[in-house]
Structure formats: structure tokens, C-alpha cells
Design a protein around this motif. Structure first.
Motif, PDB file in Angstrom:
ATOM      1  N   ALA A 166     -30.248 -26.914 -25.217  1.00  0.00           N
ATOM      2  CA  ALA A 166     -29.285 -25.908 -24.767  1.00  0.00           C
ATOM      3  C   ALA A 166     -28.486 -25.361 -25.939  1.00  0.00           C
ATOM      4  N   PHE A 167     -28.087 -26.249 -26.838  1.00  0.00           N
ATOM      5  CA  PHE A 167     -27.296 -25.811 -27.991  1.00  0.00           C
ATOM      6  C   PHE A 167     -28.075 -24.838 -28.859  1.00  0.00           C
ATOM      7  N   PHE A 168     -29.314 -25.164 -29.152  1.00  0.00           N
ATOM      8  CA  PHE A 168     -30.085 -24.287 -30.039  1.00  0.00           C
ATOM      9  C   PHE A 168     -30.615 -23.050 -29.319  1.00  0.00           C
ATOM     10  N   VAL A 191     -29.089 -20.050 -20.822  1.00  0.00           N
ATOM     11  CA  VAL A 191     -28.649 -21.449 -20.726  1.00  0.00           C
ATOM     12  C   VAL A 191     -28.114 -21.733 -19.329  1.00  0.00           C
ATOM     13  N   ARG A 192     -27.374 -20.783 -18.748  1.00  0.00           N
ATOM     14  CA  ARG A 192     -26.858 -20.977 -17.392  1.00  0.00           C
ATOM     15  C   ARG A 192     -27.993 -21.193 -16.393  1.00  0.00           C
ATOM     16  N   GLN A 193     -29.060 -20.431 -16.540  1.00  0.00           N
ATOM     17  CA  GLN A 193     -30.167 -20.544 -15.603  1.00  0.00           C
ATOM     18  C   GLN A 193     -30.962 -21.830 -15.804  1.00  0.00           C
ATOM     19  N   GLU A 194     -31.187 -22.203 -17.047  1.00  0.00           N
ATOM     20  CA  GLU A 194     -32.078 -23.325 -17.339  1.00  0.00           C
ATOM     21  C   GLU A 194     -31.380 -24.685 -17.247  1.00  0.00           C
ATOM     22  N   PHE A 195     -30.072 -24.714 -17.505  1.00  0.00           N
ATOM     23  CA  PHE A 195     -29.380 -25.995 -17.606  1.00  0.00           C
ATOM     24  C   PHE A 195     -28.213 -26.102 -16.625  1.00  0.00           C
ATOM     25  N   SER A 196     -28.323 -25.422 -15.511  1.00  0.00           N
ATOM     26  CA  SER A 196     -27.206 -25.386 -14.566  1.00  0.00           C
ATOM     27  C   SER A 196     -26.893 -26.760 -13.975  1.00  0.00           C
ATOM     28  N   VAL A 218     -24.387 -31.715 -16.525  1.00  0.00           N
ATOM     29  CA  VAL A 218     -22.924 -31.760 -16.454  1.00  0.00           C
ATOM     30  C   VAL A 218     -22.292 -31.406 -17.792  1.00  0.00           C
ATOM     31  N   ARG A 219     -22.789 -31.971 -18.879  1.00  0.00           N
ATOM     32  CA  ARG A 219     -22.161 -31.728 -20.186  1.00  0.00           C
ATOM     33  C   ARG A 219     -22.403 -30.302 -20.670  1.00  0.00           C
ATOM     34  N   VAL A 220     -23.591 -29.779 -20.403  1.00  0.00           N
ATOM     35  CA  VAL A 220     -23.852 -28.383 -20.758  1.00  0.00           C
ATOM     36  C   VAL A 220     -22.950 -27.464 -19.942  1.00  0.00           C
ATOM     37  N   GLU A 277     -20.036 -28.195 -18.880  1.00  0.00           N
ATOM     38  CA  GLU A 277     -18.704 -28.304 -19.487  1.00  0.00           C
ATOM     39  C   GLU A 277     -18.554 -27.332 -20.653  1.00  0.00           C
ATOM     40  N   ILE A 278     -19.596 -27.236 -21.464  1.00  0.00           N
ATOM     41  CA  ILE A 278     -19.574 -26.286 -22.584  1.00  0.00           C
ATOM     42  C   ILE A 278     -19.488 -24.846 -22.070  1.00  0.00           C
ATOM     43  N   LEU A 279     -20.282 -24.541 -21.051  1.00  0.00           N
ATOM     44  CA  LEU A 279     -20.283 -23.185 -20.499  1.00  0.00           C
ATOM     45  C   LEU A 279     -18.932 -22.829 -19.883  1.00  0.00           C
ATOM     46  N   ASN A 280     -18.314 -23.778 -19.171  1.00  0.00           N
ATOM     47  CA  ASN A 280     -16.998 -23.525 -18.590  1.00  0.00           C
ATOM     48  C   ASN A 280     -15.954 -23.274 -19.685  1.00  0.00           C
TER      49      ASN A 280
END
Length: 285
Positions: free
Chosen positions: A222-224, A243-248, A251-253, A255-258
Motif C-alpha cells: 500500500a505504501f509503495f 489504495v482505498r479500493q485495494e486495501f479497504s 486497519v492500519r492502512v 488509519e493512514i488513509l484517515n
């Protein structure tokens, strides 16, 4: 029984000044040449070792410790401050080392400076007005922060880093030594340099805190996706949507998106030139 009663006694050194109105809990120790103001509250087991000044409407959490020549709750370094009864709070079991300054809030800000529980603030650091530090934060020697800085739980700020006012530092982020931080750092982000650039995630903290390899692998992916090693023509917004679609479900991803979606005064720290570098084996703390 006698030993237990003695441990609960509040001990004030004859050279210390404790103003009328100050509230001291059981087992508080106020060492030589300390000064405690009339609006201070010291919970059970607080220890002021010596030459400590506690001023203003300040609340020190249970079993927190304060080393010589630190000051807590003094007036902010803000020309707009006119003596309003703003506050300062320090959480339980926090350790504040020599020559640290923690200033109370401002009426034009949040009105409070708050340091969480189990925090370590090393010598000569400055926590400015209206800052909020989460739990288990480590601030290393000579770190300085402007007003209104927010630092999430478990973050690490290495020695002599300087943090611009209104910057947000996310949960478990790592700020390298002597970094100049002008913008927000995502949760688990790792930054280096002056001015600070995003170089990866705080992989070592993730491993040390029991995050499983599969989750770390997905966080890396997700980061890269957000910050590719080689810059291309795809916009950041497009990468964010991907990233929103693939890693929804991560939880930690999420958190980054929020954090990215939340209001910001300063924007986000940008990756190092040419894309983010993977520092998985070299990051400290």
C-alpha cells in the motif's frame, strides 16, 4: 505497615516552595528548591527531584517524575497571550528530564497543552503551547516544537529535530535526528533530512510490536502504491483511490488513509526525490 504508611507520606523539602491552594496527593515528593504554584495538582506518587518549577493550572499524573531545572505549565511564548487561565496536563508515569520546558495552552488555541501517559521527554526539549503528545511517545534530547503540534501514540522523535507549528505526526511515526519537519507525517511514516522527506514506514516498530509479516507485506504494498520508488505521471489522488479500493479492509492502512483525509494546516511530508526509499533494515527505534 509502617513502611507502607511512610511510602504514602507527602514529603516537601524545607527549601521547596509550595503555594497555598496547590493539591498534593499521597506519596508526592517535592525536592530541594522546587516551586509549585497555587493552581497545580500533583497526583499520587509524583516526584519533583530538585529545582523543578510547576506553574499555572497544571495537572501532573500519578507517578510521573521531573528532573532538575525542568519547568511545567509556565506561560506560553505567544505575544497574544494575556494571562488567561489556560491549562497544562501531563499523564501518569511520564518522565521529564533536565531542562525540559512544557508551556501551558493559549486562549486563542485549544487552551491546553497535553502530554500523555508513559511518555519520555529527554533533556533540553521544548513542548510549546497547545501541543498534544499521545501515550508512549519518546522525545529525544534537544527536540523543539512550535505551538499546536500533535504527536500520535508511540511516535519517536530523534535528537535535535525541529517541528513546525501545527504539524501533525501520526501514530508510531519516526522522525530522524536533526530533521526539520514542516508538514504532516502519516501514521507509521519515517522521515529524515532537513527539510524532512518521507523515506518509508517505521518497519522496525511494526515488527517489535507484533505486527504479522503478512500485514507488514500488505502495508508495504500500500505504501509503495501511494509513494512509488519511481515517480510517474499518475496523480497522488489516483494512487490514493487505488489504495482505498485495494486495501479497504486493512486497519492500519485505513488509519493512514484517515490521517491523509483529515484537515491539515501544513499538508503532507513529501517522499524523497525519485520516490520513497525502503529503509526497512536501517531505521532505528
Amino acid at each position: 505497615m509502617h513502611a507502607v504508611e511512610e511510602a504514602r507520606q507527602t514529603l516537601v523539602h524545607p527549601t521547596a516552595l509550595v503555594a497555598p491552594g496547590a493539591k498534593l496527593g499521597q506519596g508526592v515528593v517535592v525536592g530541594p528548591w522546587c516551586s509549585v504554584g497555587p493552581n497545580a495538582v500533583l497526583d499520587d506518587g509524583v516526584e519533583l527531584i530538585s529545582h523543578v518549577v510547576v506553574d499555572g493550572h497544571t495537572h501532573l499524573g500519578a507517578h510521573s517524575r521531573y528532573f532538575p531545572f525542568c519547568t511545567v505549565g509556565m506561560a506560553p511564548q505567544d505575544l497574544k497571550y494575556k494571562g488567561e487561565p489556560t491549562r497544562c496536563e501531563v499523564g501518569a508515569r511520564t518522565v521529564v528530564r533536565e531542562h525540559v520546558t512544557i508551556h501551558r495552552g493559549t486562549a486563542t488555541g485549544s487552551g491546553i497543552t497535553r502530554v500523555g501517559q508513559d511518555v519520555l521527554i529527554m533533556a533540553n526539549a521544548h513542548v510549546a503551547h497547545d501541543c498534544v503528545l499521545g501515550d508512549r511517545v519518546i522525545i529525544v534530547n534537544n527536540v523543539v516544537m512550535g505551538g499546536h503540534v500533535t504527536i500520535g501514540n508511540d511516535a519517536r522523535v530523534m535528537g535535535s529535530a525541529a517541528i513546525h507549528q501545527f504539524v501533525r505526526i501520526g501514530h508510531a511515526a519516526l522522525v530522524g535526528g536533526v530533521a526539520g519537519v514542516e508538514a504532516d507525517i502519516i501514521p507509521y511514516g519515517s522521515v529524515l533530512g532537513n527539510r524532512a522527506k518521507l523515506i518509508g514506514l517505521h518497519w522496525i516498530w511494526l515488527r517489535r510490536n507484533g505486527v504479522q509479516s503478512a500485514e507488514i507485506h500488505r502495508m508495504r504494498k500500500a505504501f509503495f502504491t501511494l509513494y512509488p520508488k519511481v515517480s510517474g505521471d499518475v496523480s497522488f489522488q489516483t494512487r490514493l483511490d487505488q489504495v482505498r479500493q485495494e486495501f479497504s479492509g486493512d486497519v492500519r492502512v485505513k488509519e493512514i488513509l484517515n490521517f491523509i483525509d483529515a484537515p491539515s494546516h501544513r499538508g503532507l511530508v513529501r517522499p524523497a526525490r525519485g520516490g520513497a526509499a525502503d529503509q526497512a533494515e536501517t531505521e532505528g527505534a
